[in-house]
Design an enzyme around this catalytic site. Structure first.
Site, mmCIF file in Angstrom:
data_model
loop_
_atom_site.group_PDB
_atom_site.id
_atom_site.type_symbol
_atom_site.label_atom_id
_atom_site.label_comp_id
_atom_site.label_asym_id
_atom_site.label_seq_id
_atom_site.Cartn_x
_atom_site.Cartn_y
_atom_site.Cartn_z
ATOM 1 N N ARG A 170 0.855 -1.188 0.000
ATOM 2 C CA ARG A 170 0.000 0.000 0.000
ATOM 3 C C ARG A 170 0.891 1.238 0.000
ATOM 4 O O ARG A 170 1.891 1.300 0.741
ATOM 5 C CB ARG A 170 -0.905 0.035 1.234
ATOM 6 C CG ARG A 170 -2.096 -0.916 1.184
ATOM 7 C CD ARG A 170 -3.128 -0.514 0.123
ATOM 8 N NE ARG A 170 -4.250 -1.435 0.045
ATOM 9 C CZ ARG A 170 -4.322 -2.495 -0.766
ATOM 10 N NH1 ARG A 170 -3.321 -2.771 -1.581
ATOM 11 N NH2 ARG A 170 -5.396 -3.260 -0.787
ATOM 12 N N HIS B 75 -0.833 -0.231 -9.850
ATOM 13 C CA HIS B 75 -1.555 -1.169 -8.971
ATOM 14 C C HIS B 75 -2.098 -2.359 -9.778
ATOM 15 O O HIS B 75 -3.296 -2.620 -9.792
ATOM 16 C CB HIS B 75 -2.696 -0.444 -8.231
ATOM 17 C CG HIS B 75 -3.092 -1.156 -6.964
ATOM 18 N ND1 HIS B 75 -3.467 -0.497 -5.825
ATOM 19 C CD2 HIS B 75 -3.160 -2.480 -6.659
ATOM 20 C CE1 HIS B 75 -3.762 -1.378 -4.882
ATOM 21 N NE2 HIS B 75 -3.575 -2.594 -5.377
ATOM 22 N N GLU C 280 -2.618 7.406 -5.018
ATOM 23 C CA GLU C 280 -2.986 6.717 -6.261
ATOM 24 C C GLU C 280 -4.464 6.831 -6.603
ATOM 25 O O GLU C 280 -4.850 6.702 -7.763
ATOM 26 C CB GLU C 280 -2.568 5.244 -6.216
ATOM 27 C CG GLU C 280 -3.378 4.387 -5.244
ATOM 28 C CD GLU C 280 -2.953 2.915 -5.279
ATOM 29 O OE1 GLU C 280 -1.757 2.642 -5.147
ATOM 30 O OE2 GLU C 280 -3.836 2.050 -5.420
HETATM 31 P P1 NAI Z 1 -1.341 -11.391 4.927
HETATM 32 O O1 NAI Z 1 -2.394 -10.969 5.886
HETATM 33 O O2 NAI Z 1 -1.284 -12.829 4.514
HETATM 34 O O3 NAI Z 1 0.103 -10.989 5.501
HETATM 35 C C1 NAI Z 1 0.397 -9.731 6.008
HETATM 36 C C2 NAI Z 1 1.550 -9.893 6.977
HETATM 37 O O4 NAI Z 1 1.969 -8.593 7.384
HETATM 38 C C3 NAI Z 1 1.182 -10.681 8.245
HETATM 39 O O5 NAI Z 1 2.101 -11.716 8.455
HETATM 40 C C4 NAI Z 1 1.256 -9.619 9.341
HETATM 41 O O6 NAI Z 1 1.644 -10.150 10.597
HETATM 42 C C5 NAI Z 1 2.316 -8.683 8.751
HETATM 43 N N1 NAI Z 1 2.371 -7.391 9.410
HETATM 44 C C6 NAI Z 1 1.366 -6.675 9.985
HETATM 45 N N2 NAI Z 1 1.853 -5.553 10.549
HETATM 46 C C7 NAI Z 1 3.189 -5.563 10.323
HETATM 47 C C8 NAI Z 1 4.241 -4.672 10.676
HETATM 48 N N3 NAI Z 1 4.022 -3.566 11.402
HETATM 49 N N4 NAI Z 1 5.495 -4.990 10.279
HETATM 50 C C9 NAI Z 1 5.737 -6.119 9.588
HETATM 51 N N5 NAI Z 1 4.775 -7.000 9.227
HETATM 52 C C10 NAI Z 1 3.519 -6.729 9.591
HETATM 53 O O7 NAI Z 1 -1.513 -10.443 3.666
HETATM 54 P P2 NAI Z 1 -1.073 -10.748 2.150
HETATM 55 O O8 NAI Z 1 -2.169 -11.447 1.444
HETATM 56 O O9 NAI Z 1 0.288 -11.313 2.133
HETATM 57 O O10 NAI Z 1 -1.047 -9.245 1.554
HETATM 58 C C11 NAI Z 1 -0.111 -8.283 1.988
HETATM 59 C C12 NAI Z 1 -0.509 -6.926 1.478
HETATM 60 O O11 NAI Z 1 -0.386 -6.885 0.070
HETATM 61 C C13 NAI Z 1 -1.999 -6.562 1.719
HETATM 62 O O12 NAI Z 1 -2.196 -6.018 3.004
HETATM 63 C C14 NAI Z 1 -2.278 -5.564 0.643
HETATM 64 O O13 NAI Z 1 -2.042 -4.269 1.144
HETATM 65 C C15 NAI Z 1 -1.238 -5.873 -0.434
HETATM 66 N N6 NAI Z 1 -1.841 -6.336 -1.683
HETATM 67 C C16 NAI Z 1 -1.503 -5.693 -2.848
HETATM 68 C C17 NAI Z 1 -2.033 -6.078 -4.053
HETATM 69 C C18 NAI Z 1 -1.632 -5.419 -5.347
HETATM 70 O O14 NAI Z 1 -2.313 -5.610 -6.363
HETATM 71 N N7 NAI Z 1 -0.555 -4.663 -5.399
HETATM 72 C C19 NAI Z 1 -3.034 -7.161 -4.122
HETATM 73 C C20 NAI Z 1 -3.251 -7.827 -2.867
HETATM 74 C C21 NAI Z 1 -2.696 -7.397 -1.687
#
Ligand code: NAI
Length: 329
Positions: free
Chosen positions: A232, A293, A261
């Protein structure tokens, strides 16, 4: 259930139509906002994407119109006022795990395209300039890769980097049990900044990650290091990033997301002037590679998004909580 699909764009419509089943769906390419909220009149449910505005005031209006269900077509829900939804009795569900490979592979693609200067190479070829002087990259093999957030996408990215022979370190308040078998070592954030040749962000945007990449953070990074952000935009302080790039505190940035964005991505702005100097500075900086994105944009991810969206809606219709319910009144 009749569902209005906000921000419905041509590339995803065939996937949504296929998965809609018995639900009646109506598409609008408009984003949900105070101006477009009236479109939801007569529907019981709406579906929204990341650029839609589901803030408190908009939810108030939706509630007045009788909207009881909002199916997000995204994993992230930082654009939704969940507390307000709960108070209003509006159910919200997301799509937490559609193909993590789509985003992880896009992060790797951006890194490789940037590192091996693929865009410049194509431009030079078109000019019949076959000199290689400006195209030197580096091996990923042997480099230190720092991953912020070892959830689904972070772990998929870690495996890709290990395939290249990179040494993967990570930072996450919740350690993934699968990390130790992959020889991923957890280190504090400051250590990650100091040690990494490449840092890739895969955590959600929330109060603790907002502007985590600040002036201070960039000052600790290696001067040749590359930052990849497919998570993000708000996690990176963009002015601080520009300062770091312009003063050679870091070597480059690959950005699939950008703080502001919403005003730019997912739209046809060919005839418009983009009044955003920060964005213009990013775009014109040779050390920055931007995509709009599109990390999620694979057939597999679009199928998964559409499937889970209607799975959530079908559960609501059956009187149950959605499979991926975020807010139950
Ligand atoms: P997920 O929920 O499987 O993993 C997120 C991880 O981030 C978790 O392990 C959590 O503990 C960790 N986390 C939370 N706060 C943190 C911090 N302060 N420092 C370090 N780690 C922390 O989520 P997933 O599916 O891996 O997605 C990650 C991110 O990717 C989403 O939140 C979303 O913002 C982004 N995303 C982007 C897309 C794109 O098209 N560019 C599409 C889908 C998701």
């Amino acid at each position: 259930m009749q569902v209005l699909i906000y921000s419905s764009l041509p590339y995803e419509r065939p996937f949504l139509e296929k998965e809609a089943g018995q639900h009646g769906i109506t598409h609008t390419d408009q984003r949900l906002s105070l101006q477009s909220v009236y479109l939801a009149k007569g529907f019981e449910a709406i579906s929204i994407f990341t650029a839609d505005d589901a803030s408190g005031v908009v939810l108030d209006e939706l509630s007045k119109m009788g909207i009881r269900y909002i199916a997000l077509r995204s994993a992230g829900y930082d654009h939704v006022d969940l507390d307000k939804a709960k108070k209003l009795g509006i159910h919200i569900a997301n799509v937490p795990d559609y193909s993590p490979y789509s985003v992880a592979e896009h992060a790797a693609t951006m890194l490789m395209a940037f590192n091996r200067k693929i865009a410049q190479s194509r431009l030079l070829l078109q000019l019949q300039d076959y000199r290689l002087d400006t195209l030197t990259g580096f091996d990923i093999h042997g480099k230190t890769i720092g991953i912020l957030g070892t959830g689904k996408i972070g772990m998929a990215f870690a495996r890709i980097m290990q395939g290249f022979g990179g040494h993967v370190f990570a930072c996450d308040p919740v350690q993934n049990p699968k990390a130790s078998s992959l020889q991923i070592t957890y280190i504090p954030f400051d250590e990650l900044l100091l040690q990494s040749d490449i840092i890739s962000i895969h955590c959600p945007l929330h109060e603790h990650t907002k502007h985590l990449f600040s002036y201070d953070a960039f000052s600790k990074m290696k001067p040749d290091s590359i930052l990849i952000n497919t998570a993000r935009g708000g996690i990176v302080h963009t002015e601080a990033l520009l300062h770091a790039l312009e003063n050679n505190h870091i070597g480059g940035a690959c950005l699939d997301v950008y703080e502001l964005e919403k005003n730019i991505f997912f739209q046809d702005l060919r005839d418009k002037t983009i009044n955003d100097t920060m964005y213009a500075r990013l775009l014109s900086n040779k050390k920055v590679l931007i995509t709009g994105h599109q990390g999620f944009l694979t057939k597999e991810a679009l199928t998964g998004i559409a499937h889970t969206t209607f799975q959530n809606i079908a559960s609501w219709e059956g009187g149950a909580a959605a499979v991926h319910e975020l807010s139950i009144s």
